[in-house]
Design a protein around this motif. Structure first.
Motif, mmCIF file in Angstrom:
data_model
loop_
_atom_site.group_PDB
_atom_site.id
_atom_site.type_symbol
_atom_site.label_atom_id
_atom_site.label_comp_id
_atom_site.label_asym_id
_atom_site.label_seq_id
_atom_site.Cartn_x
_atom_site.Cartn_y
_atom_site.Cartn_z
ATOM 1 N N ILE A 113 0.844 -1.181 0.000
ATOM 2 C CA ILE A 113 0.000 0.000 0.000
ATOM 3 C C ILE A 113 0.885 1.238 0.000
ATOM 4 N N HIS A 114 0.656 2.113 -0.971
ATOM 5 C CA HIS A 114 1.373 3.383 -1.003
ATOM 6 C C HIS A 114 0.363 4.497 -0.779
ATOM 7 N N ALA A 115 0.648 5.360 0.185
ATOM 8 C CA ALA A 115 -0.257 6.468 0.508
ATOM 9 C C ALA A 115 0.487 7.790 0.406
ATOM 10 N N ASP A 116 -0.192 8.784 -0.119
ATOM 11 C CA ASP A 116 0.344 10.145 -0.203
ATOM 12 C C ASP A 116 -0.614 11.098 0.486
ATOM 13 N N LEU A 117 -0.080 11.908 1.392
ATOM 14 C CA LEU A 117 -0.858 12.974 2.015
ATOM 15 C C LEU A 117 -0.771 14.174 1.079
ATOM 16 N N ILE A 118 -1.895 14.548 0.488
ATOM 17 C CA ILE A 118 -1.930 15.644 -0.485
ATOM 18 C C ILE A 118 -1.904 16.993 0.229
ATOM 19 N N SER A 119 -2.712 17.115 1.293
ATOM 20 C CA SER A 119 -2.744 18.374 2.039
ATOM 21 C C SER A 119 -3.159 18.108 3.478
ATOM 22 N N TYR A 120 -2.704 18.992 4.365
ATOM 23 C CA TYR A 120 -3.105 18.951 5.772
ATOM 24 C C TYR A 120 -3.147 20.395 6.258
ATOM 25 N N LYS A 121 -4.349 20.921 6.397
ATOM 26 C CA LYS A 121 -4.516 22.314 6.824
ATOM 27 C C LYS A 121 -5.628 22.395 7.853
ATOM 28 N N ARG A 122 -5.317 23.029 8.972
ATOM 29 C CA ARG A 122 -6.299 23.268 10.033
ATOM 30 C C ARG A 122 -7.050 22.013 10.440
ATOM 31 N N GLY A 123 -6.351 20.886 10.474
ATOM 32 C CA GLY A 123 -6.947 19.637 10.925
ATOM 33 C C GLY A 123 -7.705 18.861 9.870
ATOM 34 N N ILE A 124 -7.667 19.319 8.627
ATOM 35 C CA ILE A 124 -8.338 18.603 7.541
ATOM 36 C C ILE A 124 -7.266 18.046 6.605
ATOM 37 N N ALA A 125 -7.298 16.723 6.460
ATOM 38 C CA ALA A 125 -6.303 16.040 5.635
ATOM 39 C C ALA A 125 -6.969 15.455 4.393
ATOM 40 N N ASN A 126 -6.298 15.591 3.272
ATOM 41 C CA ASN A 126 -6.718 14.945 2.030
ATOM 42 C C ASN A 126 -5.563 14.085 1.559
ATOM 43 N N GLY A 127 -5.887 12.848 1.189
ATOM 44 C CA GLY A 127 -4.837 11.956 0.743
ATOM 45 C C GLY A 127 -5.362 10.878 -0.187
ATOM 46 N N VAL A 128 -4.422 10.181 -0.797
ATOM 47 C CA VAL A 128 -4.742 9.081 -1.709
ATOM 48 C C VAL A 128 -3.909 7.868 -1.323
ATOM 49 N N ALA A 129 -4.434 6.696 -1.684
ATOM 50 C CA ALA A 129 -3.697 5.453 -1.439
ATOM 51 C C ALA A 129 -3.991 4.478 -2.571
ATOM 52 N N VAL A 130 -2.992 3.645 -2.857
ATOM 53 C CA VAL A 130 -3.108 2.618 -3.887
ATOM 54 C C VAL A 130 -2.574 1.323 -3.306
#
Length: 160
Positions: A113-130
């Protein structure tokens, strides 16, 4: 405790349990080959016929449940947050999930599993995983996580 390298560091099973506060049988990652806090993680799950979910799910044609594939992707992604300075011992909630289960995952495989954290601002995280088996994509997901300890909550005036 951590094997630091130029690109990041690795985590063993016990260290992952400490960060995630999840243990067997629900921990879906055996080890992390490389993690770069706040950026990416590369998790591994060695699948064997002895795994508990193969004994109780689709017994005639063994397959890892899709919900556990999603859980493995989430656990790998959330480690990119929990390993950031000041985040160990804190938690996140799932806000949004968009996943695609592409192929059956059977025992006697190495689930990568590879995961990338795209953004983390003010406690909100967006990410993807494959997730991949033998370098072939078997699942993927986009996730939004909420970390309430980092959210800026406006102060309200007391009503009289």
């Amino acid at each position: 405790m951590q094997d630091k390298t130029e690109k990041g560091f690795s985590l063993n099973h016990d260290q992952i349990e400490q960060y995630l506060e999840i243990s067997h049988p629900f921990l879906m990652i055996d080890y992390v080959e490389e993690i770069i806090p706040g950026k990416s993680a590369h998790g591994i799950k060695i699948l064997t016929e002895d795994d508990w979910f193969f004994k109780c799910h689709m017994q005639r044609e063994l397959a890892m449940p899709g919900t556990l594939q999603i859980e493995a992707m989430l656990q790998t992604l959330v480690l990119t947050i929990y390993t950031m300075e000041g985040h160990k011992g804190k938690f996140s909630f799932i806000s949004n999930i968009n996943t695609k289960l592409i192929s059956k995952i059977s025992p006697n495989n190495r689930f990568v599993i590879h995961a990338d954290l795209i953004s983390y601002k003010r406690g909100i995280a967006n990410g993807v995983a494959v997730g991949k088996i033998n370098n072939v994509k078997v699942c993927q997901g986009e996730f939004t996580l909420i970390s309430p300890h980092d959210m800026l909550i406006p102060k309200t005036k007391k009503l009289k």
